[in-house]
Write an enzyme that holds these catalytic residues in place. Structure first.
Site, PDB file in Angstrom:
ATOM      1  N   GLN A  22       5.661  -4.739   1.245  1.00 45.94           N
ATOM      2  CA  GLN A  22       4.787  -4.494   2.341  1.00 45.94           C
ATOM      3  C   GLN A  22       4.854  -2.832   2.758  1.00 45.94           C
ATOM      4  O   GLN A  22       5.792  -2.119   2.540  1.00 45.94           O
ATOM      5  CB  GLN A  22       5.315  -5.287   3.718  1.00 45.94           C
ATOM      6  CG  GLN A  22       4.240  -5.137   4.704  1.00 45.94           C
ATOM      7  CD  GLN A  22       2.721  -5.684   4.525  1.00 45.94           C
ATOM      8  OE1 GLN A  22       2.729  -6.673   3.618  1.00 45.94           O
ATOM      9  NE2 GLN A  22       1.709  -5.108   4.950  1.00 45.94           N
ATOM     10  N   LYS A  25       1.494 -13.943   5.839  1.00 48.94           N
ATOM     11  CA  LYS A  25       1.739 -14.314   4.246  1.00 48.94           C
ATOM     12  C   LYS A  25       2.744 -15.513   3.703  1.00 48.94           C
ATOM     13  O   LYS A  25       2.300 -16.055   3.112  1.00 48.94           O
ATOM     14  CB  LYS A  25       2.006 -12.907   3.448  1.00 48.94           C
ATOM     15  CG  LYS A  25       0.794 -11.974   3.488  1.00 48.94           C
ATOM     16  CD  LYS A  25       1.255 -10.535   3.180  1.00 48.94           C
ATOM     17  CE  LYS A  25       0.319  -9.369   3.204  1.00 48.94           C
ATOM     18  NZ  LYS A  25       0.534  -8.253   2.920  1.00 48.94           N
ATOM     19  N   ASP A  52       0.570  -7.453  -6.069  1.00 51.33           N
ATOM     20  CA  ASP A  52      -0.459  -6.763  -5.004  1.00 51.33           C
ATOM     21  C   ASP A  52      -0.984  -5.728  -5.684  1.00 51.33           C
ATOM     22  O   ASP A  52      -1.834  -5.164  -5.542  1.00 51.33           O
ATOM     23  CB  ASP A  52       0.706  -5.652  -4.285  1.00 51.33           C
ATOM     24  CG  ASP A  52       0.557  -6.147  -2.703  1.00 51.33           C
ATOM     25  OD1 ASP A  52      -0.610  -6.694  -2.348  1.00 51.33           O
ATOM     26  OD2 ASP A  52       1.474  -5.838  -2.090  1.00 51.33           O
TER      27      ASP A  52
HETATM   28  N1  GUN Z   1      -0.284  -2.868   3.881  1.00 48.09           N
HETATM   29  C1  GUN Z   1      -1.529  -2.846   4.226  1.00 48.09           C
HETATM   30  N2  GUN Z   1      -2.274  -3.927   3.201  1.00 48.09           N
HETATM   31  C2  GUN Z   1      -1.132  -3.997   2.500  1.00 48.09           C
HETATM   32  C3  GUN Z   1      -1.561  -4.913   1.140  1.00 48.09           C
HETATM   33  O1  GUN Z   1      -2.370  -5.585   0.620  1.00 48.09           O
HETATM   34  N3  GUN Z   1      -0.347  -5.094   0.766  1.00 48.09           N
HETATM   35  C4  GUN Z   1       0.946  -4.601   0.938  1.00 48.09           C
HETATM   36  N4  GUN Z   1       2.104  -4.660  -0.027  1.00 48.09           N
HETATM   37  N5  GUN Z   1       0.907  -3.682   1.872  1.00 48.09           N
HETATM   38  C5  GUN Z   1      -0.211  -3.660   2.586  1.00 48.09           C
END
Ligand code: GUN
Length: 292
Positions: A98, A54, A121
């Site tokens: 995350q 990311k 998110d």
């Molecule tokens: N863990 C798995 N997919 C995601 C996501 O799209 N965002 C976040 N923050 N954690 C994740």
């Protein structure tokens, strides 16, 4: 006839380029760079890899990223106080915590601490609540579900009135993608490990979204001929014939399914790259909220 293979990597690249062009135009107009803060707690290798991709994607799109890595022993107060300091940081437009968090942490409290306007998110309970309500709109939609819908749209799949089946009911993918499909006037069935006759339910789907995290669970004979199959699963399996001794596969038995489906996403190279592309787009949207 063999299915059209949906090239998520190419579609994601297109979105990333669209974001990069807009970010460059904003920079040329003297606007501050959009900024994404990532919060990683602990050393889960998959989470570390996702966060690092990311951050790399941000750099390529002209978005600043601010990485924060807390130890697995971090307390609830430490994580929340980091989130609150990021809420107050003018350079930060989006905050990504995350998931999953270590089990001693209360995920809902952490996600609730994120400012609504920085919730790129889309996991803040108010954003999710708005997604579930008629006539209301969340500020941000979760990235993987938004990526699934974007793939369907860019492939020209008509959602209105179709029978959509979502396999899985997670907070991150299954439930929000089902809500998005309802908002697009699809008739949606959500099924899961306790559902009876999963193959029969899936066989009725014009659009099948598999998001259960079970290696190749959906077989070719679960699929209606001509259906569109979106495989959100990312499962690692051992494969001695592969240089790394392992490889990634989805929740769908791809080789069987591609002989029956009308269109299907591969793993890797399907939904995965879309998550990051939509995160960049959400971060740019957050920057525009603050600085139109
Ligand atoms: N863990 C798995 N997919 C995601 C996501 O799209 N965002 C976040 N923050 N954690 C994740």
């Amino acid at each position: 006839m063999a299915a059209t293979i949906i090239d998520g990597k190419a579609i994601a690249k297109q979105i990333r380029e669209e974001v990069a062009v807009e970010a460059a135009q904003r920079a040329a107009a003297g606007k501050p760079k959009a900024g994404l803060a990532t919060v990683l707690v602990g050393d889960n290798p998959a989470s570390m890899a996702y966060v690092s991709s990311k951050q790399k994607a941000c750099a390529e799109a002209g978005i600043e990223s601010f990485g924060h890595h807390l130890p697995a022993t971090a307390t609830q107060e430490e994580v929340e106080s980091l989130v609150k300091s990021l809420n107050d940081d003018q350079r930060v437009n989006g905050i990504l915590v995350q998931l999953p968090l270590p089990s001693h942490l209360d995920e809902e409290r952490v996600l609730s601490a994120i400012s609504l306007g920085k919730d790129v998110d889309g996991f803040h309970p108010i954003n999710i609540g708005r997604l579930a309500q008629k006539g209301r709109d969340p500020l941000f939609v979760p990235c993987t579900p938004a990526g699934v819908i974007e793939l369907l749209d860019r492939m020209g799949v008509k959602l209105e009135g179709c029978n959509a089946v979502v396999l899985g009911r997670s907070n991150i993918v299954g439930m929000p993608v089902a809500l998005l499909l309802v908002r697009r006037n699809a008739t949606v069935t959500i099924c899961h490990s306790r559902s009876k006759d999963l193959p029969g339910i899936c066989r009725a789907a014009d659009v099948l979204i598999a998001a259960v995290g079970r290696t190749e669970m959906v077989r070719g004979d679960w699929i209606k001929p001509g259906a569109v199959v979106i495989d959100v699963g990312i499962n690692e399996i051992k494969d001695p014939s592969h240089p790394k001794g392992k490889r990634l596969v989805g929740d769908v038995a791809f080789n069987e399914a591609k002989e029956v489906a009308g269109a299907i996403t591969p793993v890797p190279g399907g939904v995965g790259p879309m998550t990051i592309a939509l995160l960049l787009r959400n971060t740019l949207t957050a920057a525009k909220l603050l600085n139109p």
